[in-house]
Design a protein around this motif. Structure first.
Motif, PDB file in Angstrom:
ATOM      1  N   LEU A 248     -10.317 -24.845 -16.277  1.00 44.14           N
ATOM      2  CA  LEU A 248     -10.441 -23.570 -15.563  1.00 44.14           C
ATOM      3  C   LEU A 248     -11.844 -22.991 -15.729  1.00 44.14           C
ATOM      4  O   LEU A 248     -12.353 -22.849 -16.845  1.00 44.14           O
ATOM      5  CB  LEU A 248      -9.423 -22.553 -16.088  1.00 44.14           C
ATOM      6  CG  LEU A 248      -7.965 -22.826 -15.779  1.00 44.14           C
ATOM      7  CD1 LEU A 248      -7.075 -21.936 -16.634  1.00 44.14           C
ATOM      8  CD2 LEU A 248      -7.698 -22.583 -14.299  1.00 44.14           C
ATOM      9  N   TYR A 249     -12.443 -22.610 -14.608  1.00 40.94           N
ATOM     10  CA  TYR A 249     -13.781 -22.010 -14.635  1.00 40.94           C
ATOM     11  C   TYR A 249     -13.794 -20.746 -15.506  1.00 40.94           C
ATOM     12  O   TYR A 249     -14.741 -20.527 -16.260  1.00 40.94           O
ATOM     13  CB  TYR A 249     -14.230 -21.678 -13.206  1.00 40.94           C
ATOM     14  CG  TYR A 249     -15.488 -20.851 -13.171  1.00 40.94           C
ATOM     15  CD1 TYR A 249     -16.722 -21.455 -13.385  1.00 40.94           C
ATOM     16  CD2 TYR A 249     -15.445 -19.478 -12.961  1.00 40.94           C
ATOM     17  CE1 TYR A 249     -17.881 -20.710 -13.386  1.00 40.94           C
ATOM     18  CE2 TYR A 249     -16.595 -18.725 -12.964  1.00 40.94           C
ATOM     19  CZ  TYR A 249     -17.815 -19.338 -13.169  1.00 40.94           C
ATOM     20  OH  TYR A 249     -18.958 -18.586 -13.181  1.00 40.94           O
TER      21      TYR A 249
ATOM     22  N   SER B 171     -15.730 -18.007 -20.238  1.00 40.27           N
ATOM     23  CA  SER B 171     -15.411 -17.197 -21.417  1.00 40.27           C
ATOM     24  C   SER B 171     -15.927 -17.862 -22.697  1.00 40.27           C
ATOM     25  O   SER B 171     -16.312 -17.172 -23.649  1.00 40.27           O
ATOM     26  CB  SER B 171     -13.911 -16.908 -21.507  1.00 40.27           C
ATOM     27  OG  SER B 171     -13.164 -18.083 -21.721  1.00 40.27           O
ATOM     28  N   LEU B 172     -15.973 -19.178 -22.727  1.00 40.48           N
ATOM     29  CA  LEU B 172     -16.552 -19.890 -23.867  1.00 40.48           C
ATOM     30  C   LEU B 172     -18.046 -19.576 -23.980  1.00 40.48           C
ATOM     31  O   LEU B 172     -18.564 -19.363 -25.078  1.00 40.48           O
ATOM     32  CB  LEU B 172     -16.320 -21.397 -23.729  1.00 40.48           C
ATOM     33  CG  LEU B 172     -16.922 -22.291 -24.812  1.00 40.48           C
ATOM     34  CD1 LEU B 172     -16.346 -21.951 -26.195  1.00 40.48           C
ATOM     35  CD2 LEU B 172     -16.689 -23.756 -24.476  1.00 40.48           C
ATOM     36  N   GLU B 173     -18.731 -19.520 -22.852  1.00 44.62           N
ATOM     37  CA  GLU B 173     -20.161 -19.178 -22.855  1.00 44.62           C
ATOM     38  C   GLU B 173     -20.385 -17.750 -23.358  1.00 44.62           C
ATOM     39  O   GLU B 173     -21.309 -17.498 -24.128  1.00 44.62           O
ATOM     40  CB  GLU B 173     -20.768 -19.368 -21.460  1.00 44.62           C
ATOM     41  CG  GLU B 173     -20.795 -20.818 -21.010  1.00 44.62           C
ATOM     42  CD  GLU B 173     -21.509 -21.736 -21.992  1.00 44.62           C
ATOM     43  OE1 GLU B 173     -22.631 -21.384 -22.440  1.00 44.62           O
ATOM     44  OE2 GLU B 173     -20.953 -22.794 -22.331  1.00 44.62           O
TER      45      GLU B 173
ATOM     46  N   SER C 161     -12.814 -11.031 -12.491  1.00 46.84           N
ATOM     47  CA  SER C 161     -12.501 -11.262 -11.077  1.00 46.84           C
ATOM     48  C   SER C 161     -11.728 -12.569 -10.899  1.00 46.84           C
ATOM     49  O   SER C 161     -10.756 -12.633 -10.140  1.00 46.84           O
ATOM     50  CB  SER C 161     -13.800 -11.300 -10.266  1.00 46.84           C
ATOM     51  OG  SER C 161     -13.547 -11.602  -8.926  1.00 46.84           O
ATOM     52  N   GLY C 162     -12.152 -13.608 -11.611  1.00 44.06           N
ATOM     53  CA  GLY C 162     -11.456 -14.893 -11.536  1.00 44.06           C
ATOM     54  C   GLY C 162     -10.023 -14.784 -12.022  1.00 44.06           C
ATOM     55  O   GLY C 162      -9.109 -15.357 -11.417  1.00 44.06           O
ATOM     56  N   CYS C 163      -9.817 -14.040 -13.107  1.00 46.98           N
ATOM     57  CA  CYS C 163      -8.450 -13.817 -13.608  1.00 46.98           C
ATOM     58  C   CYS C 163      -7.620 -13.088 -12.557  1.00 46.98           C
ATOM     59  O   CYS C 163      -6.474 -13.455 -12.295  1.00 46.98           O
ATOM     60  CB  CYS C 163      -8.467 -13.004 -14.905  1.00 46.98           C
ATOM     61  SG  CYS C 163      -9.013 -13.913 -16.364  1.00 46.98           S
ATOM     62  N   TYR C 164      -8.201 -12.063 -11.949  1.00 46.63           N
ATOM     63  CA  TYR C 164      -7.490 -11.287 -10.935  1.00 46.63           C
ATOM     64  C   TYR C 164      -7.072 -12.175  -9.762  1.00 46.63           C
ATOM     65  O   TYR C 164      -5.921 -12.144  -9.326  1.00 46.63           O
ATOM     66  CB  TYR C 164      -8.361 -10.132 -10.438  1.00 46.63           C
ATOM     67  CG  TYR C 164      -7.736  -9.394  -9.297  1.00 46.63           C
ATOM     68  CD1 TYR C 164      -6.734  -8.454  -9.513  1.00 46.63           C
ATOM     69  CD2 TYR C 164      -8.118  -9.651  -7.981  1.00 46.63           C
ATOM     70  CE1 TYR C 164      -6.131  -7.790  -8.466  1.00 46.63           C
ATOM     71  CE2 TYR C 164      -7.518  -8.988  -6.922  1.00 46.63           C
ATOM     72  CZ  TYR C 164      -6.531  -8.057  -7.165  1.00 46.63           C
ATOM     73  OH  TYR C 164      -5.937  -7.401  -6.119  1.00 46.63           O
TER      74      TYR C 164
END
Length: 129
Positions: free
Chosen positions: A10-11, A16-18, A109-112
């Protein structure tokens, strides 16, 4: 894009790791100024973003994944507030803050958008059968 098999695909998790890596650097600086509480909060918030994405992904159901994505979004907001505080204490450059805010915005935004997609699917999860 191919099929997502693991949460690491998942992007939003990759991004989030970065963020987590960048926060570790800021936390070390805060620790140097004996700002241990804020440092600990920032490490916890940044870890929460990625951990909730991972945990929700492996819950085997859309409803639970949506809940965990919601928690990740809230952790993005929490971390953003903590970055404002760290900026005041550390007086770090605006570029660092802007870069982190941009990444947090993409994650949120990606989570949303993923939440909206999951809501549109019929599969609710094994727990809800």
């Amino acid at each position: 894009m191919g099929r997502i098999i693991r949460f690491e695909d998942l992007y939003i998790w990759q991004e989030s790791l970065e963020v987590f890596k960048e926060i570790q650097c800021l936390a070390r600086e805060l620790d140097g100024l004996k700002e241990f509480a804020l440092s600990k909060q920032m490490k916890s918030s940044s870890g929460s973003i990625m951990d909730n994405i991972a945990e929700g992904f492996d819950r085997n159901g859309n409803r639970e994944f949506i809940q965990f994505l919601s928690i990740s979004r809230a952790s993005c907001a929490e971390l953003k507030s903590q970055i404002f505080r760290a900026k005041i204490i550390l007086n770090f450059c605006e570029n660092t803050k802007s870069n982190l805010f941009e990444k947090l915005g993409k994650i949120s935004s990606g989570c949303y958008h993923l939440m909206q997609h999951l809501k549109s699917l019929d599969h609710k999860g094994l727990k809800f059968k």
